[in-house]
Design a protein around this motif. Structure first.
Motif, PDB file in Angstrom:
ATOM      1  N   VAL A 108       0.250  19.953 -20.450  1.00 42.21           N
ATOM      2  CA  VAL A 108      -0.224  21.327 -20.264  1.00 42.21           C
ATOM      3  C   VAL A 108       0.195  21.798 -18.873  1.00 42.21           C
ATOM      4  O   VAL A 108       0.179  21.035 -17.906  1.00 42.21           O
ATOM      5  CB  VAL A 108      -1.756  21.425 -20.435  1.00 42.21           C
ATOM      6  CG1 VAL A 108      -2.282  22.788 -20.015  1.00 42.21           C
ATOM      7  CG2 VAL A 108      -2.138  21.123 -21.881  1.00 42.21           C
ATOM      8  N   GLN A 109       0.578  23.071 -18.786  1.00 44.37           N
ATOM      9  CA  GLN A 109       1.049  23.629 -17.521  1.00 44.37           C
ATOM     10  C   GLN A 109       0.315  24.928 -17.221  1.00 44.37           C
ATOM     11  O   GLN A 109       0.147  25.756 -18.114  1.00 44.37           O
ATOM     12  CB  GLN A 109       2.552  23.894 -17.605  1.00 44.37           C
ATOM     13  CG  GLN A 109       3.328  22.627 -17.922  1.00 44.37           C
ATOM     14  CD  GLN A 109       4.762  22.919 -18.260  1.00 44.37           C
ATOM     15  OE1 GLN A 109       5.470  23.511 -17.452  1.00 44.37           O
ATOM     16  NE2 GLN A 109       5.188  22.529 -19.442  1.00 44.37           N
ATOM     17  N   ILE A 110      -0.093  25.080 -15.968  1.00 49.32           N
ATOM     18  CA  ILE A 110      -0.726  26.310 -15.494  1.00 49.32           C
ATOM     19  C   ILE A 110       0.126  26.828 -14.346  1.00 49.32           C
ATOM     20  O   ILE A 110       0.371  26.112 -13.374  1.00 49.32           O
ATOM     21  CB  ILE A 110      -2.169  26.049 -15.022  1.00 49.32           C
ATOM     22  CG1 ILE A 110      -3.026  25.533 -16.181  1.00 49.32           C
ATOM     23  CG2 ILE A 110      -2.766  27.317 -14.398  1.00 49.32           C
ATOM     24  CD1 ILE A 110      -4.424  25.093 -15.776  1.00 49.32           C
ATOM     25  N   TYR A 111       0.585  28.069 -14.467  1.00 52.66           N
ATOM     26  CA  TYR A 111       1.467  28.676 -13.467  1.00 52.66           C
ATOM     27  C   TYR A 111       0.805  29.916 -12.888  1.00 52.66           C
ATOM     28  O   TYR A 111       0.691  30.934 -13.569  1.00 52.66           O
ATOM     29  CB  TYR A 111       2.793  29.120 -14.093  1.00 52.66           C
ATOM     30  CG  TYR A 111       3.581  28.067 -14.820  1.00 52.66           C
ATOM     31  CD1 TYR A 111       3.580  26.742 -14.418  1.00 52.66           C
ATOM     32  CD2 TYR A 111       4.347  28.420 -15.914  1.00 52.66           C
ATOM     33  CE1 TYR A 111       4.332  25.795 -15.086  1.00 52.66           C
ATOM     34  CE2 TYR A 111       5.118  27.476 -16.587  1.00 52.66           C
ATOM     35  CZ  TYR A 111       5.096  26.172 -16.169  1.00 52.66           C
ATOM     36  OH  TYR A 111       5.847  25.239 -16.833  1.00 52.66           O
ATOM     37  N   CYS A 112       0.406  29.875 -11.631  1.00 51.27           N
ATOM     38  CA  CYS A 112      -0.233  31.025 -10.983  1.00 51.27           C
ATOM     39  C   CYS A 112       0.761  31.970 -10.339  1.00 51.27           C
ATOM     40  O   CYS A 112       0.471  33.152 -10.178  1.00 51.27           O
ATOM     41  CB  CYS A 112      -1.226  30.545  -9.925  1.00 51.27           C
ATOM     42  SG  CYS A 112      -2.656  29.714 -10.626  1.00 51.27           S
ATOM     43  N   ALA A 113       1.899  31.467  -9.910  1.00 48.32           N
ATOM     44  CA  ALA A 113       2.854  32.303  -9.174  1.00 48.32           C
ATOM     45  C   ALA A 113       3.662  33.180 -10.116  1.00 48.32           C
ATOM     46  O   ALA A 113       4.074  32.755 -11.191  1.00 48.32           O
ATOM     47  CB  ALA A 113       3.798  31.433  -8.357  1.00 48.32           C
ATOM     48  N   GLU A 114       3.865  34.403  -9.671  1.00 51.46           N
ATOM     49  CA  GLU A 114       4.772  35.321 -10.355  1.00 51.46           C
ATOM     50  C   GLU A 114       5.808  35.740  -9.320  1.00 51.46           C
ATOM     51  O   GLU A 114       5.466  36.333  -8.295  1.00 51.46           O
ATOM     52  CB  GLU A 114       4.009  36.543 -10.858  1.00 51.46           C
ATOM     53  CG  GLU A 114       4.877  37.542 -11.572  1.00 51.46           C
ATOM     54  CD  GLU A 114       4.085  38.756 -12.025  1.00 51.46           C
ATOM     55  OE1 GLU A 114       4.623  39.878 -11.905  1.00 51.46           O
ATOM     56  OE2 GLU A 114       2.943  38.590 -12.488  1.00 51.46           O
ATOM     57  N   HIS A 115       7.042  35.403  -9.570  1.00 53.08           N
ATOM     58  CA  HIS A 115       8.110  35.747  -8.639  1.00 53.08           C
ATOM     59  C   HIS A 115       8.443  37.230  -8.757  1.00 53.08           C
ATOM     60  O   HIS A 115       8.259  37.836  -9.811  1.00 53.08           O
ATOM     61  CB  HIS A 115       9.339  34.877  -8.901  1.00 53.08           C
ATOM     62  CG  HIS A 115       9.034  33.428  -8.780  1.00 53.08           C
ATOM     63  ND1 HIS A 115       8.857  32.804  -7.567  1.00 53.08           N
ATOM     64  CD2 HIS A 115       8.831  32.467  -9.713  1.00 53.08           C
ATOM     65  CE1 HIS A 115       8.574  31.534  -7.755  1.00 53.08           C
ATOM     66  NE2 HIS A 115       8.554  31.302  -9.066  1.00 53.08           N
ATOM     67  N   HIS A 116       8.930  37.788  -7.685  1.00 48.45           N
ATOM     68  CA  HIS A 116       9.233  39.227  -7.662  1.00 48.45           C
ATOM     69  C   HIS A 116      10.322  39.552  -8.682  1.00 48.45           C
ATOM     70  O   HIS A 116      11.252  38.775  -8.877  1.00 48.45           O
ATOM     71  CB  HIS A 116       9.660  39.656  -6.256  1.00 48.45           C
ATOM     72  CG  HIS A 116       9.372  41.088  -5.988  1.00 48.45           C
ATOM     73  ND1 HIS A 116      10.097  42.109  -6.543  1.00 48.45           N
ATOM     74  CD2 HIS A 116       8.401  41.672  -5.257  1.00 48.45           C
ATOM     75  CE1 HIS A 116       9.607  43.258  -6.149  1.00 48.45           C
ATOM     76  NE2 HIS A 116       8.559  43.024  -5.362  1.00 48.45           N
ATOM     77  N   ARG A 117      10.210  40.692  -9.318  1.00 45.95           N
ATOM     78  CA  ARG A 117      11.204  41.102 -10.311  1.00 45.95           C
ATOM     79  C   ARG A 117      12.490  41.609  -9.676  1.00 45.95           C
ATOM     80  O   ARG A 117      13.542  41.581 -10.293  1.00 45.95           O
ATOM     81  CB  ARG A 117      10.606  42.160 -11.234  1.00 45.95           C
ATOM     82  CG  ARG A 117       9.646  41.537 -12.235  1.00 45.95           C
ATOM     83  CD  ARG A 117       8.950  42.586 -13.075  1.00 45.95           C
ATOM     84  NE  ARG A 117       8.182  42.062 -14.171  1.00 45.95           N
ATOM     85  CZ  ARG A 117       7.140  41.253 -14.121  1.00 45.95           C
ATOM     86  NH1 ARG A 117       6.739  40.795 -12.963  1.00 45.95           N
ATOM     87  NH2 ARG A 117       6.503  40.868 -15.195  1.00 45.95           N
ATOM     88  N   ASP A 118      12.400  42.073  -8.441  1.00 39.69           N
ATOM     89  CA  ASP A 118      13.587  42.506  -7.707  1.00 39.69           C
ATOM     90  C   ASP A 118      14.342  41.255  -7.239  1.00 39.69           C
ATOM     91  O   ASP A 118      13.792  40.441  -6.481  1.00 39.69           O
ATOM     92  CB  ASP A 118      13.165  43.362  -6.510  1.00 39.69           C
ATOM     93  CG  ASP A 118      14.343  43.850  -5.694  1.00 39.69           C
ATOM     94  OD1 ASP A 118      14.977  42.998  -5.013  1.00 39.69           O
ATOM     95  OD2 ASP A 118      14.619  45.057  -5.715  1.00 39.69           O
ATOM     96  N   ALA A 119      15.574  41.077  -7.683  1.00 41.73           N
ATOM     97  CA  ALA A 119      16.340  39.853  -7.400  1.00 41.73           C
ATOM     98  C   ALA A 119      16.490  39.598  -5.908  1.00 41.73           C
ATOM     99  O   ALA A 119      16.431  38.442  -5.465  1.00 41.73           O
ATOM    100  CB  ALA A 119      17.710  39.925  -8.063  1.00 41.73           C
ATOM    101  N   ALA A 120      16.697  40.653  -5.116  1.00 45.74           N
ATOM    102  CA  ALA A 120      16.866  40.471  -3.668  1.00 45.74           C
ATOM    103  C   ALA A 120      15.585  39.932  -3.040  1.00 45.74           C
ATOM    104  O   ALA A 120      15.632  39.009  -2.203  1.00 45.74           O
ATOM    105  CB  ALA A 120      17.274  41.786  -3.014  1.00 45.74           C
TER     106      ALA A 120
END
Length: 182
Positions: A108-120
């Motif tokens: 089971v995996q829990i992922y709290c981080a959401e990376h920015h949608r803007d590639a830069a």
């Protein structure tokens, strides 16, 4: 004076994960995880002391099978009789609170981080941390993934392999990708 990246992370604001202070926290977590994963079971017990000390809060009767991985550990709170089967991962840039008697299948995996949608911005390490709250008496089947910002209500069941992208009401079963009420 601007807030530190750790303070921004804790506040649920956009922050840079490529920060020396956050690197140090991740290193401490890797050391505690390594201690847990490499101690013989009769010495490790249910939870290696280094890992228990790292977590924000744990009941005495938590059991985590090895191998286990977390990114910080300092954001994890585990209730009574929480059980993690082998191969679970918690990427706890946000607070992860798990209620009493909740059980996790293998992987089971829990992922709290959401990376920015803007590639830069993403390439600069900009991300945001979203908390995960899992109520008491929940069962999460093997290989399930829980994304940041999700709350899973008490007595809910998450089927094996499900990808939970939205809140799960109490007492229901969800399956699939994305997870839906069965």
């Amino acid at each position: 004076m601007p807030a530190s990246e750790r303070e921004k992370m804790a506040a649920g604001e956009w922050y840079c994960c490529l920060d020396d202070a956050l690197d140090l926290l991740r290193r401490q977590a890797r050391l505690a995880v390594h201690a847990h994963n490499t101690l013989p079971p009769d010495q490790r017990g249910a939870l290696a002391p280094a890992l228990r000390a790292l977590f924000a809060g744990t009941a005495q009767d938590v059991f985590i099978e090895a191998p286990f991985h977390c990114s910080y550990g300092i954001n994890i709170v585990l209730g009574e009789r929480v059980y993690f089967n082998a191969g679970c991962t918690i990427l706890d840039s946000g607070r992860v609170t798990i209620g009493d008697r909740t059980m996790f299948g293998p992987g089971v995996q829990i992922y709290c981080a959401e990376h920015h949608r803007d590639a830069a911005l993403r390439s600069q390490g900009i991300e945001i941390a979203r908390p995960v709250t899992i109520g008491p008496d929940v069962w999460i089947g093997g290989g399930a993934i829980v994304l940041g910002g999700v709350t899973i209500g008490e007595r809910a069941i998450v089927g094996a392999g499900a990808v939970v992208t939205k809140d799960v009401p109490a007492g229901v079963t969800v399956v699939g990708n994305p997870a839906r009420i069965r």
